[in-house]
Design a protein around this motif. Sequence first.
Motif, short mmCIF file in Angstrom:
data_model
loop_
_atom_site.label_atom_id
_atom_site.label_comp_id
_atom_site.label_asym_id
_atom_site.label_seq_id
_atom_site.Cartn_x
_atom_site.Cartn_y
_atom_site.Cartn_z
N ASP A 1 1.18 -0.96 -0.11
CA ASP A 1 -0.27 -0.22 0.21
C ASP A 1 1.27 1.30 0.70
N ASP A 2 0.93 2.20 -0.82
CA ASP A 2 1.09 3.58 -1.08
C ASP A 2 0.44 4.59 -0.97
N ILE A 3 0.43 6.17 -1.25
CA ILE A 3 0.52 6.59 -1.65
C ILE A 3 0.65 7.03 -3.15
N ILE A 4 -0.29 7.32 -3.60
CA ILE A 4 -0.72 7.65 -5.28
C ILE A 4 -1.31 9.03 -5.91
N THR A 5 -0.34 10.38 -6.40
CA THR A 5 -0.46 11.39 -7.08
C THR A 5 -0.89 11.17 -7.67
N LEU A 6 -2.63 12.33 -8.31
CA LEU A 6 -3.45 11.91 -9.43
C LEU A 6 -3.38 13.25 -10.50
N VAL A 7 -2.20 13.53 -11.19
CA VAL A 7 -2.51 14.96 -11.58
C VAL A 7 -3.36 15.24 -12.74
N ASP A 8 -4.47 15.98 -13.03
CA ASP A 8 -4.80 16.82 -13.16
C ASP A 8 -4.54 17.08 -14.93
N GLU A 9 -5.17 17.54 -15.56
CA GLU A 9 -4.83 18.36 -17.13
C GLU A 9 -4.48 19.31 -17.33
N ASP A 10 -4.97 20.12 -15.74
CA ASP A 10 -4.51 21.60 -15.87
C ASP A 10 -3.14 21.91 -13.74
N PHE B 1 -5.31 6.79 -17.68
CA PHE B 1 -4.22 7.27 -16.55
C PHE B 1 -2.49 6.80 -17.45
N GLN B 2 -1.65 7.39 -16.95
CA GLN B 2 -0.38 7.73 -17.79
C GLN B 2 0.01 7.52 -16.24
N LEU B 3 1.26 6.41 -16.02
CA LEU B 3 2.79 6.21 -14.94
C LEU B 3 3.75 6.79 -15.45
N ILE B 4 3.60 8.50 -14.55
CA ILE B 4 4.90 9.17 -15.87
C ILE B 4 5.82 8.96 -14.01
N GLU B 5 5.48 8.63 -12.91
CA GLU B 5 6.92 8.16 -11.81
C GLU B 5 6.31 6.93 -10.92
N THR B 6 6.84 6.52 -10.44
CA THR B 6 7.11 5.69 -9.65
C THR B 6 5.15 5.19 -9.03
N THR B 7 4.78 6.72 -8.80
CA THR B 7 3.70 6.92 -7.85
C THR B 7 2.38 7.99 -7.90
N THR B 8 3.10 8.12 -9.30
CA THR B 8 2.38 9.38 -9.45
C THR B 8 1.67 9.09 -11.00
N PHE B 9 0.64 8.99 -11.16
CA PHE B 9 -0.65 8.95 -12.92
C PHE B 9 -0.71 10.82 -13.60
N LYS B 10 -0.59 10.94 -14.16
CA LYS B 10 -0.92 11.81 -15.66
C LYS B 10 -2.85 11.49 -15.28
N VAL B 11 -3.58 12.27 -15.51
CA VAL B 11 -5.12 11.81 -15.41
C VAL B 11 -5.43 12.60 -16.73
N TYR B 12 -6.13 12.03 -18.22
CA TYR B 12 -7.00 12.71 -19.04
C TYR B 12 -8.21 11.94 -18.85
N ILE B 13 -9.04 13.10 -19.39
CA ILE B 13 -10.57 13.06 -19.40
C ILE B 13 -11.11 12.75 -20.30
N VAL B 14 -11.87 11.76 -20.34
CA VAL B 14 -12.81 11.94 -21.77
C VAL B 14 -14.61 11.98 -21.47
N ARG B 15 -14.91 13.41 -21.24
CA ARG B 15 -16.08 13.32 -20.93
C ARG B 15 -17.18 12.63 -22.26
N ALA B 16 -18.22 11.79 -21.48
CA ALA B 16 -19.26 10.78 -22.22
C ALA B 16 -20.08 11.86 -22.73
N ASN B 17 -20.21 12.96 -22.88
CA ASN B 17 -21.31 14.14 -23.58
C ASN B 17 -20.54 14.84 -23.72
N ASP B 18 -19.49 15.08 -23.89
CA ASP B 18 -19.04 15.60 -24.56
C ASP B 18 -19.34 15.37 -26.87
N SER B 19 -19.66 16.30 -26.69
CA SER B 19 -20.11 16.25 -28.60
C SER B 19 -18.62 16.12 -29.74
N LYS B 20 -18.25 16.24 -29.17
CA LYS B 20 -17.19 16.42 -31.04
C LYS B 20 -16.66 15.20 -31.49
#
Length: 192
Positions: free
Chosen positions: A127-136, A173-192
């Motif tokens: 068990d460990d602490i994982i950091t989630l980094v959003d697009e901002d 989820f992209q693992l950029i460091e041992t315990t850090t994820f860069k997270v990209y969100i694809v919205r379900a209601n995005d009509s692009k």
Amino acid sequence: MAVDEGSYEDCRRKRLEENKKRMEELKLTQLSHKLRNASRKPSPSGKPQKEMIPVEVRRSSRVKETIVYFQRPRSYKQRDLLKATEVQSNLDPKFPSFVKHMLQSYVTGYKLALPLQFCKKNLPLSDDIITLVDEDGDEYQTVYLSKNRPGLSGGWRGFSLAHDLVDGDALVFQLIETTTFKVYIVRANDSK
């Protein structure tokens, strides 16, 4: 005080026969066969099909033949899957990544299950602490639980609420460091 084994066996045999008769009256064996066969039918188009499972509901002796159909909801669309895999394919391949579709239980719950093979290969064994980094670039601390069903626990709910995640969204989820994820969100209601 000795108990006659013959009478015990007779009572046991009689009880088994009564139970068998009750099961036949409730049609439990037919129901279990129907459920088993219903889950084996493949979709002719290869796409996931909506399952309709008949379930007999018996609330009292007055109501015996009520059948209720439960429909398994489809929480994401093919279009969203393609967009999420497109985002994943544009990421740097030297960093491992995976796509996770949000279900209602992930969005409103306090734990997000992660793919077992990904966790075994890329994440800490304890068990460990994982950091989630959003697009901002904002960071969110979560607790990674490695045992049994690996996933993110403490802090996951805060991330979900902060990003207004809904059933059907997809996260890359992209693992950029041992315990850090860069997270990209694809919205379900995005009509692009």
